[in-house]
Design a protein around this motif. Sequence first.
Motif, PDB file in Angstrom:
ATOM      1  N   MET A  81       0.808  -1.119  -0.107  1.00 23.77           N
ATOM      2  CA  MET A  81      -0.117   0.084  -0.064  1.00 23.77           C
ATOM      3  C   MET A  81       0.890   1.239   0.001  1.00 23.77           C
ATOM      4  N   LYS A  82       0.425   2.458  -0.354  1.00 18.47           N
ATOM      5  CA  LYS A  82       1.049   3.642  -0.473  1.00 18.47           C
ATOM      6  C   LYS A  82       0.557   4.657   0.690  1.00 18.47           C
ATOM      7  N   ALA A  83       1.764   5.195   1.565  1.00 13.30           N
ATOM      8  CA  ALA A  83       1.433   5.950   2.581  1.00 13.30           C
ATOM      9  C   ALA A  83       1.276   7.302   1.972  1.00 13.30           C
ATOM     10  N   THR A  84       0.221   8.025   1.865  1.00 13.90           N
ATOM     11  CA  THR A  84       0.207   9.343   1.298  1.00 13.90           C
ATOM     12  C   THR A  84       0.368  10.377   2.314  1.00 13.90           C
ATOM     13  N   GLY A  85       0.130  10.069   3.491  1.00 16.12           N
ATOM     14  CA  GLY A  85       0.369  11.105   4.340  1.00 16.12           C
ATOM     15  C   GLY A  85       0.921  10.756   5.772  1.00 16.12           C
ATOM     16  N   CYS A  86       1.696  11.332   6.428  1.00 16.53           N
ATOM     17  CA  CYS A  86       2.144  10.930   7.737  1.00 16.53           C
ATOM     18  C   CYS A  86       2.308  11.966   8.668  1.00 16.53           C
ATOM     19  N   TYR A  87       1.480  12.131   9.975  1.00 14.29           N
ATOM     20  CA  TYR A  87       1.448  13.311  10.721  1.00 14.29           C
ATOM     21  C   TYR A  87       1.483  12.947  12.162  1.00 14.29           C
ATOM     22  N   GLN A  88       2.278  13.521  12.862  1.00 12.65           N
ATOM     23  CA  GLN A  88       2.473  13.145  14.230  1.00 12.65           C
ATOM     24  C   GLN A  88       1.555  14.128  14.848  1.00 12.65           C
ATOM     25  N   PHE A  89       1.156  13.181  16.001  1.00 18.76           N
ATOM     26  CA  PHE A  89       0.015  14.008  17.071  1.00 18.76           C
ATOM     27  C   PHE A  89       0.184  13.487  18.650  1.00 18.76           C
TER      28      PHE A  89
END
Length: 707
Positions: free
Chosen positions: A240-248
């Motif tokens: 699969m393709k990770a299109t975004g990654c955001y830490q929280f």
Amino acid sequence: MSDKKQTQTEASSPSEDKLITEFDNNCFINREVSHMLFNARVLEQSLDQRHPLLERLKFLLIFSSNMDEFFEVRIAKLKRQVLFGREIFGPDGLSPRATLRKLSEMCHAYVQKQYQILNDVLLPQLEKEDIYFIKREDWTKPQKEWIKGYFEKEVAPIISPIALDPSHPFPKLVNKSLNFIVTLKGKDAFGRESRMAIVPAPRSLPRLIKLPSDDENTRDEFVFLSAIIHEYVSHFFHGMKATGCYQFRVTRNSDLDVNEEEMEDIAAEVKGKLLNRRYGNAVRLEVVENCPQHIKDFLLEKYELTEKDLYETNGPVNLQRMFSVFGMLEKPQLEYPEFSPELPSSLDSTSNLFDSIKAQDYLLLHPYSSFNPVLDLLRQAANDPNVMSIKQTLYRVGHDSEIVNILVEAARRGKEVTVVVELRARFDEQENLWLASRLQEAGAVVCYGVVGYKTHAKMMMILRKEDGEYCRYIHLGTGNYHARNARLYTDYSLFSADKNLCEDVHNIFQQLTGMGKTLPMNSVFNAPFTLKKKILRLIDGEIEAAKSGKSARIIFKANSITEKEVIKRLYIASQAGVKIDLIIRGICVLRPGMPGISENITVQSIIGRFLEHTRAFYFENAENKVYASSADLMDRNLKNRVEVCFPILSPKLRDRVINDLMMFIEDEGQSWILDQHGDYRLITDKPNQKFVQQILLDKHCETAKAE
């Protein structure tokens, strides 16, 4: 500066009119706003070039840690009041709802400023000192190879990604844990088309990793764990393709809600509540600023928060985890110089401390004076065959405490050891449960004070048999029995064999461990019984002195002042012509400088290398002019805690405390002055101006030299 000097040297004459005794809401500053202003003063230290560079970074991280606790406790409390419709108004009259709105504005502004300081000021200056925090886009090819190997060996085997779909509901994530929300494209092995997933960063992994150096590259280079996970996040979603990654990161209510009326065993109750602390109601959401709006909305909905609870960060969401960098650097020129605290020869480890204390009282001011005599007195008591019993209170002691080790050894040697352990010391509950168990296993008697009242007093009492009679020796302090903090916090330590003081301490221990009516005190004031009444009476004494034409003065040095009756009495004293100097590091609800009400009151806050923690009170016309105390001038200290306030009886030691107080009042390097509008201003930022703390270091610690 001249305004401050005039107020301190010449108080206004008392008015002929009747004194004002009732004060409206405008006479008080909001408690939570004042608390946030203290945090802001801490943040300002990161810009103060008089501090070494790495120390400025520490101040920035301390601010981050302070903000975490502020949300976990203070914001959480306000939110609970609003949620359950039990809003409690402070003396300033501001409702919890209005307070939350005001705090939201302040917190958002300060957090934005924090990241601006980090990115635009500190990181560029650190790079000039060959200290680099390298972003993903700046990794060199050799660095990428090393980081990939680190990821495959240390990170990937531990991480467990969580898909978000009907069979994988949104997980309950631990308080203040680092997490990533990932947007995905494609189908997995089961044909599922999940659009989002959560990747929790394991708490066992360091948040900051030092890159290897070589002969050609001697720079100190670091990468954040968050950057490594972001770089290789697709590894966890094969095909699969990770299109975004955001830490929280989510911050939760962490205040223990212990039902003291119905519980049967406080230790069991606290232990059970600790399990729930990690998953309390959410009070704040932090996300990186490039996080798309629809994801922010999704997270806010999951945590039942609003836009006002959202904080966007231009950098890592968990800055305080950067503290680990200081253990990986060898840059002494960028830190405060080391110092050796003074040690009176009669209190060194080779002396018989019982003989020394019997001969005279000793007063130490930590960290300028060594904390070792406290440990040595306890150690000598543990080894002395003439010592029959040791009694001690413990509030915060730190991990692997030498104090606890000595008490354990004393109990094993057959001494009667009684320890009052406060299990509800916030964020130290787990540690205190563990040390209480250690002490009990060694044979010590452990009790947990009085239900409904935290034991905050700092007391040690040793009973020794001498020539067939029992003699008592005591140690009383304004700070905790915490050897590490004694190098970072300023506190007074009193050693005495005075019979009246010793009898008072004995009676307080009797009240803590047994039952019965309030016992009379000779000279110690103790909360919750006499401390507040005695302080009000001493203030009244200065009022009467001023009315009769005498010189009258009050000096209070404390962490905070919020107790309404004490503040009102100080307003009345100011009107009567009493000169009042308040050295309040943190929260101050009192509003100084109001014409006709508090124009004879000055308030200053001192922020510096050491956390100002001493509580000392001076009354010019009292029989005992100087007192030191474990208590701040707050509602909780005077009403809901066991506290001790003790006189400094020796004229020599009393004069020394007065001199110390005057040095703080005259400080022009670290003092922030509070005005009648509730604003603080730094007196001066002259580069060569000496701080009062540095003056005390130079005076008491001969080895403290600038490099």
